[in-house]
Each structure stands twice: as structure tokens, then as C-alpha cells.
Design a protein around this motif. Structure first.
Motif, PDB file in Angstrom:
ATOM      1  N   GLU A   9     -62.639   2.975  36.262  1.00 61.05           N
ATOM      2  CA  GLU A   9     -63.574   3.685  37.164  1.00 61.05           C
ATOM      3  C   GLU A   9     -64.271   2.683  38.233  1.00 61.05           C
ATOM      4  N   LEU A  10     -63.439   3.013  39.503  1.00 61.02           N
ATOM      5  CA  LEU A  10     -63.613   2.149  40.527  1.00 61.02           C
ATOM      6  C   LEU A  10     -64.882   2.569  41.048  1.00 61.02           C
ATOM      7  N   ILE A  41     -64.361 -12.870  36.719  1.00 62.51           N
ATOM      8  CA  ILE A  41     -64.555 -11.419  37.161  1.00 62.51           C
ATOM      9  C   ILE A  41     -63.203 -10.915  37.462  1.00 62.51           C
ATOM     10  N   ALA A  42     -63.278  -9.699  37.333  1.00 61.28           N
ATOM     11  CA  ALA A  42     -61.779  -8.996  37.361  1.00 61.28           C
ATOM     12  C   ALA A  42     -61.635  -8.242  38.824  1.00 61.28           C
ATOM     13  N   PRO A 212     -63.900  -1.643  31.510  1.00 65.86           N
ATOM     14  CA  PRO A 212     -62.902  -2.634  30.576  1.00 65.86           C
ATOM     15  C   PRO A 212     -64.061  -3.156  29.764  1.00 65.86           C
ATOM     16  N   LEU A 213     -63.717  -3.368  28.467  1.00 64.65           N
ATOM     17  CA  LEU A 213     -64.475  -4.037  27.352  1.00 64.65           C
ATOM     18  C   LEU A 213     -64.304  -5.581  27.436  1.00 64.65           C
ATOM     19  N   ALA A 221     -53.389  -6.190  29.014  1.00 62.40           N
ATOM     20  CA  ALA A 221     -53.596  -5.014  29.023  1.00 62.40           C
ATOM     21  C   ALA A 221     -55.155  -5.243  27.968  1.00 62.40           C
ATOM     22  N   VAL A 222     -56.032  -4.396  28.240  1.00 60.44           N
ATOM     23  CA  VAL A 222     -57.663  -4.703  27.684  1.00 60.44           C
ATOM     24  C   VAL A 222     -58.032  -3.265  27.180  1.00 60.44           C
ATOM     25  N   PRO A 223     -58.684  -3.369  26.108  1.00 59.22           N
ATOM     26  CA  PRO A 223     -59.335  -2.001  25.537  1.00 59.22           C
ATOM     27  C   PRO A 223     -60.329  -1.637  26.638  1.00 59.22           C
TER      28      PRO A 223
END
Length: 259
Positions: A9-10, A41-42, A212-213, A221-223
Motif C-alpha cells: 500500500e504505497l 527503512i524499506a 509489511p509486518l 519476502a515478508v508477511p
């Protein structure tokens, strides 16, 4: 390139006007806190995860990001501009970094961008939320609400997802990396909440936020935490849920008082 393909969700300030920061000084203070604490940070670009980073320094007009070791991803970030996400004191922050440019910062390569004009501070708590006790809570969704299925497949296909928190207004669910993430606004016509020891509850839901969790790493890959609000929940069902959460909250408070 990174293989973390989960839909994200950007940054969309128009969607959350009550959570948008606009004061330059306030935004700069938060960025400096991210830099001082070296908080990961991502970095996202073009609707996908690109690489992990951190804020290196903040000046009066610019901030500097740690670049990626892969120059292809740096070039993509500079070309498109990026959205950054991090957490400060448990609160999710999202902000744009664009236009980006390569610069020399303290003798090494960095990515620099003007201070963002706005920042999302996503602390949404319209309702008091409870985390599940033991045994945990679950939510069953029709798989056809997430991925296209034939009528024969849809009749039996269910997704059983773990509940992260619950309120009288909605629920947050854990979507593992191998489960496709629904888009914002996805309608779930019939979902079943399994809340032991109470009997299950059924209601329609709508996807409201996707985050992202965890902070992704390279090729990781992340939950995802997917927040859904209840839609058209019958009054009798809502009353049952309210009584259940009220009693559970009272028990938790009593247990804390005893200890």
C-alpha cells in the motif's frame, strides 16, 4: 533484483488526511530521529520493494539515504523516485524521496532528496483493539475474494488466517508471504471469525490498509498485515462481539491487577 513481490500500500496522503504531517520542522525532527537511531527503512519504487536503507543525515533542505549495493536498483530509484517506510516508537511512517540524485556524502556514495513536503504517520486507533489470547483467533476468508477461482474451486476453497488484533470495528490479519495480498478496497462478502470459546461470527469485510509486518531484506519476502473493517455487521452479531471483547478486556485488566 529483489524477489519480494508482495503488493504494498504505497504512500497516498489523500486516503488518510487525518494522519498527514505537513509542518517542515516536524517532518525534519522525525527524519533526524530515524537517522540518530539508525532505524532500518524499506525503499519501494514502481509499486514494488527495492532495497533496505536508512536515513544517514538531515539538513535544512535535504536528507540522505544509504544506497543499495546493487547499482541497478540505485538507478531505478533515481529514475522513478521512491517511497520509504519505517517505524518509530511502534508507529509506521511513510514518505516520498524524490527527486533522488547520487551524491558524495562524507566521502562515500549516498542518495539525496529534498525534505518531503508531507509524511504519513499511520497510527490508526478508532477503536480499542485487543491482541488474541491463547488459543489464538482465526479468520476464514473465501479464497475467491483474494484470487480468481472457478465456481467449482471457489465453493470449497477457504483461507484460514491468523488474527493479529481485533476491535468492534475491524480486524488485522496475517498474510504469509506465500498468500497473495489483496488490494486496498477489496470486498470480502462473507468472512468467518473463529474466537474461542465463543462460537464463530460471520460478517462482510473490506480491505482498508496493507503494510509489511517486517522490514524486508534483500531477496526476502515478508508477511503482510492486512487491516479490514467490518461492513454491514448485523446488530446482534456486533453486540455479541462487543460483549466478548469487553469481558476479555476486563479479565486481562483483573489479571494485571493481581500480578
Amino acid at each position: 533484483m529483489s524477489s519480494a513481490p508482495n503488493r504494498f500500500e504505497l504512500y497516498d496522503p489523500e486516503r488518510y488526511p487525518d494522519y498527514v504531517l505537513r509542518m517542515p520542522r516536524e517532518i525534519a525532527v522525525i527524519l533526524r530521529s530515524l537517522a540518530a537511531r539508525r532505524i532500518p527503512i524499506a525503499v519501494f519504487g514502481g509499486g514494488r520493494y527495492l532495497f533496505p536503507s536508512m536515513v544517514l543525515q538531515v539538513t535544512e533542505e535535504h536528507f540522505f539515504l544509504d544506497p543499495c549495493g546493487d547499482e541497478r536498483l540505485n538507478a531505478l530509484a533515481v529514475e522513478r523516485g521512491v517511497v520509504c517506510q519505517g517505524k518509530l516508537e511502534g508507529i509506521t511512517l511513510q514518505f516520498e524521496a524524490q527527486p533522488l540524485q547520487r551524491v558524495e556524502h562524507q566521502g562515500v556514495l549516498a542518495l539525496a532528496a529534498p525534505l518531503p513536503r508531507t509524511m504519513l504517520r499511520l497510527q490508526r486507533r478508532e477503536f480499542f483493539r485487543l491482541k488474541p489470547p491463547t488459543p489464538t483467533w482465526w479468520c476464514e476468508l473465501p479464497r475467491s475474494a483474494i484470487v480468481p477461482l472457478s465456481p467449482q474451486e471457489a465453493e470449497q476453497a477457504k483461507l484460514k488466517l491468523r488474527v493479529l488484533d481485533l476491535s468492534v470495528g475491524g480486524v488485522s490479519l496475517l498474510f504469509p508471504p506465500d498468500v497473495p495480498t489483496p488490494a486496498h478496497g477489496t470486498q470480502v462478502p462473507s468472512a468467518r471469525l473463529i474466537l474461542p470459546p465463543m462460537e464463530w461470527l460471520e460478517t462482510a469485510m473490506e480491505v482498508r490498509n496493507i503494510l509489511p509486518l517486517d522490514t524486508p531484506g534483500p531477496a526476502k519476502a515478508v508477511p503482510m498485515r492486512v487491516g479490514l473493517r467490518f461492513v454491514g455487521m448485523p446488530m446482534a452479531v456486533a453486540n455479541r462481539l462487543y460483549r466478548y471483547l469487553f469481558e476479555l478486556q476486563r479479565e486481562l485488566l483483573a489479571a494485571r491487577h493481581v500480578t
